[in-house]
Design a protein around this motif. Structure first.
Motif, PDB file in Angstrom:
ATOM      1  N   GLU A 108       0.746  -1.380   0.096  1.00  0.00           N
ATOM      2  CA  GLU A 108      -0.056   0.094  -0.193  1.00  0.00           C
ATOM      3  C   GLU A 108       0.876   1.347   0.138  1.00  0.00           C
ATOM      4  O   GLU A 108       0.651   2.067  -0.867  1.00  0.00           O
ATOM      5  N   LYS A 109       1.960   1.175   0.901  1.00  0.00           N
ATOM      6  CA  LYS A 109       2.749   2.460   0.951  1.00  0.00           C
ATOM      7  C   LYS A 109       3.385   2.653  -0.347  1.00  0.00           C
ATOM      8  O   LYS A 109       3.574   3.943  -1.009  1.00  0.00           O
ATOM      9  N   ILE A 124       1.116   4.144  -2.839  1.00  0.00           N
ATOM     10  CA  ILE A 124       1.050   5.489  -2.700  1.00  0.00           C
ATOM     11  C   ILE A 124       2.305   6.391  -3.037  1.00  0.00           C
ATOM     12  O   ILE A 124       2.128   7.444  -3.807  1.00  0.00           O
ATOM     13  N   TYR A 125       3.611   5.860  -2.994  1.00  0.00           N
ATOM     14  CA  TYR A 125       4.724   6.634  -3.433  1.00  0.00           C
ATOM     15  C   TYR A 125       4.787   6.435  -4.907  1.00  0.00           C
ATOM     16  O   TYR A 125       5.036   7.621  -5.471  1.00  0.00           O
ATOM     17  N   SER A 145       2.150   6.617  -7.043  1.00  0.00           N
ATOM     18  CA  SER A 145       1.048   7.510  -7.285  1.00  0.00           C
ATOM     19  C   SER A 145       1.513   8.806  -7.223  1.00  0.00           C
ATOM     20  O   SER A 145       1.346   9.782  -8.197  1.00  0.00           O
ATOM     21  N   ILE A 166      -1.850  14.202  -2.873  1.00  0.00           N
ATOM     22  CA  ILE A 166      -2.022  13.028  -2.627  1.00  0.00           C
ATOM     23  C   ILE A 166      -0.977  12.798  -1.092  1.00  0.00           C
ATOM     24  O   ILE A 166      -1.373  11.946  -0.406  1.00  0.00           O
ATOM     25  N   ALA A 190      -2.885  13.779   1.822  1.00  0.00           N
ATOM     26  CA  ALA A 190      -4.080  12.784   1.993  1.00  0.00           C
ATOM     27  C   ALA A 190      -3.906  11.452   2.413  1.00  0.00           C
ATOM     28  O   ALA A 190      -4.538  11.030   3.128  1.00  0.00           O
ATOM     29  N   ALA A 191      -2.656  11.040   1.907  1.00  0.00           N
ATOM     30  CA  ALA A 191      -2.121   9.812   2.663  1.00  0.00           C
ATOM     31  C   ALA A 191      -1.523   9.642   3.916  1.00  0.00           C
ATOM     32  O   ALA A 191      -1.060   8.731   4.740  1.00  0.00           O
ATOM     33  N   ASN A 192      -1.529  10.976   4.660  1.00  0.00           N
ATOM     34  CA  ASN A 192      -0.676  11.266   5.783  1.00  0.00           C
ATOM     35  C   ASN A 192       0.795  10.824   5.931  1.00  0.00           C
ATOM     36  O   ASN A 192       1.168  10.424   6.723  1.00  0.00           O
ATOM     37  N   LEU A 193       1.231  11.037   4.863  1.00  0.00           N
ATOM     38  CA  LEU A 193       2.701  11.004   4.725  1.00  0.00           C
ATOM     39  C   LEU A 193       3.499  11.983   5.378  1.00  0.00           C
ATOM     40  O   LEU A 193       3.037  13.104   5.270  1.00  0.00           O
ATOM     41  N   THR A 205       6.957  12.892   0.901  1.00  0.00           N
ATOM     42  CA  THR A 205       5.912  13.591  -0.076  1.00  0.00           C
ATOM     43  C   THR A 205       6.928  14.385  -1.019  1.00  0.00           C
ATOM     44  O   THR A 205       6.682  14.516  -2.218  1.00  0.00           O
TER      45      THR A 205
END
Length: 146
Positions: free
Chosen positions: A3-4, A7-8, A10, A25, A28-31, A36
């Motif tokens: 999942e992580k 996200i990376y 994306s 993004i 929104a993903a709490n990175l 980010t």
């Protein structure tokens, strides 16, 4: 873990097309701001590297299929000339994440035949600065409003 990584990926791909998408993004993903900013900058640099080194070949292919027009200056080309003549490579690199897309900024600096080494270094510095600023802004604004 998958999942992580997704996200990376994306953030990386969307930042290659539109710079602001990466920080949005990431927030929104709490990175973290660092995560980010790193993947946003890498995404931008993907576009810049591709258009810097594959730009002449792409221009050749497009010119083979494009019809000849009698109009030499369009509104878009005048805007590019204005940006380049007033701000140069540093200014264009600075404006790329905000006004232009990474693709648009790479096209502008390459169309004026700037040296690739200078293109990559100025775009990288600009990308890092704006990625940190926008990542922090989106993270703190999200935390402030939610």
């Amino acid at each position: 873990m998958i999942e992580k990584l997704s996200i990376y990926f994306s953030i990386f791909i969307s930042s290659a097309v539109k710079f602001i998408a990466g920080p949005l993004i990431g927030a929104a993903a709490n990175l973290t701001i660092l995560e980010t900013a790193v993947f946003t900058t890498l995404g931008m640099m993907l576009s810049v590297v591709l258009f810097t080194f594959l730009g002449p070949q792409m221009r050749f292919l497009i010119s083979r299929f494009k019809k000849k027009t009698t109009r030499k200056f369009s509104k878009r080309s005048r805007r590019f000339v204005y940006i380049w003549s007033n701000y140069g490579i540093i200014g264009t690199a600075f404006l790329t994440p905000l006004i232009l897309t990474p693709i648009g900024g790479a096209i502008v600096v390459n169309s004026f035949k700037a040296p690739p080494k200078k293109i990559l270094s100025s775009m990288l510095i600009s990308g890092i600065i704006w990625a940190v600023i926008l990542s922090a802004a989106t993270k703190y604004l999200k935390d402030f409003f939610l």
